[in-house]
Design an enzyme around this catalytic site. Structure first.
Site, PDB file in Angstrom:
ATOM      1  N   HIS A   1      -0.530  -6.710  -5.323  1.00 35.23           N
ATOM      2  CA  HIS A   1      -0.507  -7.987  -4.611  1.00 35.23           C
ATOM      3  C   HIS A   1       0.204  -8.999  -5.496  1.00 35.23           C
ATOM      4  O   HIS A   1       0.045  -9.013  -6.719  1.00 35.23           O
ATOM      5  CB  HIS A   1      -1.945  -8.450  -4.328  1.00 35.23           C
ATOM      6  CG  HIS A   1      -2.067  -9.903  -3.994  1.00 35.23           C
ATOM      7  ND1 HIS A   1      -2.497 -10.841  -4.889  1.00 35.23           N
ATOM      8  CD2 HIS A   1      -1.793 -10.580  -2.848  1.00 35.23           C
ATOM      9  CE1 HIS A   1      -2.508 -12.028  -4.327  1.00 35.23           C
ATOM     10  NE2 HIS A   1      -2.085 -11.903  -3.086  1.00 35.23           N
TER      11      HIS A   1
ATOM     12  N   HIS B   1       0.870  -1.175   0.000  1.00 38.14           N
ATOM     13  CA  HIS B   1       0.000   0.000   0.000  1.00 38.14           C
ATOM     14  C   HIS B   1       0.909   1.227   0.000  1.00 38.14           C
ATOM     15  O   HIS B   1       1.716   1.409   0.921  1.00 38.14           O
ATOM     16  CB  HIS B   1      -0.903   0.010   1.230  1.00 38.14           C
ATOM     17  CG  HIS B   1      -1.869  -1.127   1.286  1.00 38.14           C
ATOM     18  ND1 HIS B   1      -2.968  -1.198   0.462  1.00 38.14           N
ATOM     19  CD2 HIS B   1      -1.895  -2.248   2.067  1.00 38.14           C
ATOM     20  CE1 HIS B   1      -3.643  -2.306   0.730  1.00 38.14           C
ATOM     21  NE2 HIS B   1      -3.007  -2.965   1.692  1.00 38.14           N
TER      22      HIS B   1
END
EC number: 1.3.3.3
Length: 296
Positions: free
Chosen positions: A128, A118
């Site tokens: 991811h 993030h």
């Protein structure tokens, strides 16, 4: 009878584990270099460094494996986790019925790398990636990589970041099979779909599971290529966007989108469920949660 720990030490599992650990080290080095190079006017403070925290699975009464949780809270990477684990044991009867090759024999071993980033800058997409090797009475690879922009203008198929990310994924797929990219791209779009909102989590990538073509070395080579594709594509995307200033409205949009990310991980993510069902490290499993999000 072969003990679960022995499954994890067999040559194929040991080689996969060594690869995941080496990939972890290279990714952490690339992210720390970005932290070091960031403009101090836009990103004040000291560059972030990864903290590596070993953990063991279970209560210590028996050897059930464990891993290393790698976390960094930095200037550019507001929160990033790069974790490796090798766990083993026996599935519960209920969970064994849901896992390939475990219904008749609940012994398992699993090794893998899992990453979620993030970013502080709303113009840099979250991301991811994970790859894994699982052994029951069968064995297979799985994983993938997907991009998660937090600004509406970035959530188009023709956005440069999405094009670059998918190009890297496609190059890895094309080396392994002519149909891999189309199949695994579609699988990613289906998997990372928020059913309750009828919208995608991000702009996709690739996702695969139960990869066992009968050629273990080819399957392992593909899994390594996925890791290399991520290492090629994502740090370059971060460096392209990291000097872009942002506004309070940009940040608000980012925090709303992070809420969607959290919803998916808590409601649908298989990796979260697998980690909880097998007694994994809670802090590592839930480190995918964004550091801040809103539901206005």
């Amino acid at each position: 009878m072969t003990e679960p720990a022995d499954l994890a030490s067999q040559p194929r599992a040991a080689a996969a584990r060594a690869w995941f650990e080496s990939l972890r080290d290279r990714i952490c080095a690339a992210f720390e270099a970005i932290e070091q190079d960031a403009d101090s006017a836009l990103y004040p403070g000291e560059p972030g460094r990864f903290e590596l925290s070993p953990w063991r699975r279970g209560d210590g009464a028996e050897d059930l494996g464990g891993g290393v949780m790698g976390m960094m809270r930095g200037r550019v990477f507001e929160k990033v986790g790069v974790h490796v684990s090798t766990v083993y044991g026996r599935f519960t009867e209920q969970f064994a019925s849901q896992v390939r090759g475990a219904a008749e024999d609940p012994r398992f071993a699993a090794t893998g790398i899992s990453l979620i980033a993030h970013l502080r800058n709303p113009h840099i997409p979250a991301v991811h990636m994970n790859t894994r090797f699982i052994t029951t009475s069968l064995s297979w690879f799985g994983g993938g990589m997907d991009l998660n922009p937090t600004q509406d203008y970035q959530r188009q198929d023709d956005f440069p970041d999405t094009i670059a990310f998918h190009a890297a994924a496609k190059a890895a797929c094309d080396k392994a099979g002519a149909d891999y990219y189309a199949r695994f791209k579609a699988w990613c779009e289906e998997y990372f779909w928020l059913k309750h909102r009828a919208e995608p989590r991000g702009t996709g990538g690739i996702f695969y599971d139960h990869l066992d073509t009968g050629d273990h070395e080819a399957d392992f080579a593909f899994t390594r290529d996925v890791g290399e594709a991520f290492l090629t594509a994502y740090p370059a995307i971060v460096r392209t966007r990291m000097d872009t200033p942002w506004s309070a409205d940009d940040r608000r949009e980012q925090l709303i989108r992070r809420g969607r990310y959290a919803e998916f991980n808590l409601l649908y993510d298989r990796g979260t469920k697998f980690g909880l069902e097998t007694g994994g490290n809670i802090e590592s499993i839930l480190s995918s949660m964004p550091p801040e999000a809103i539901w206005p």
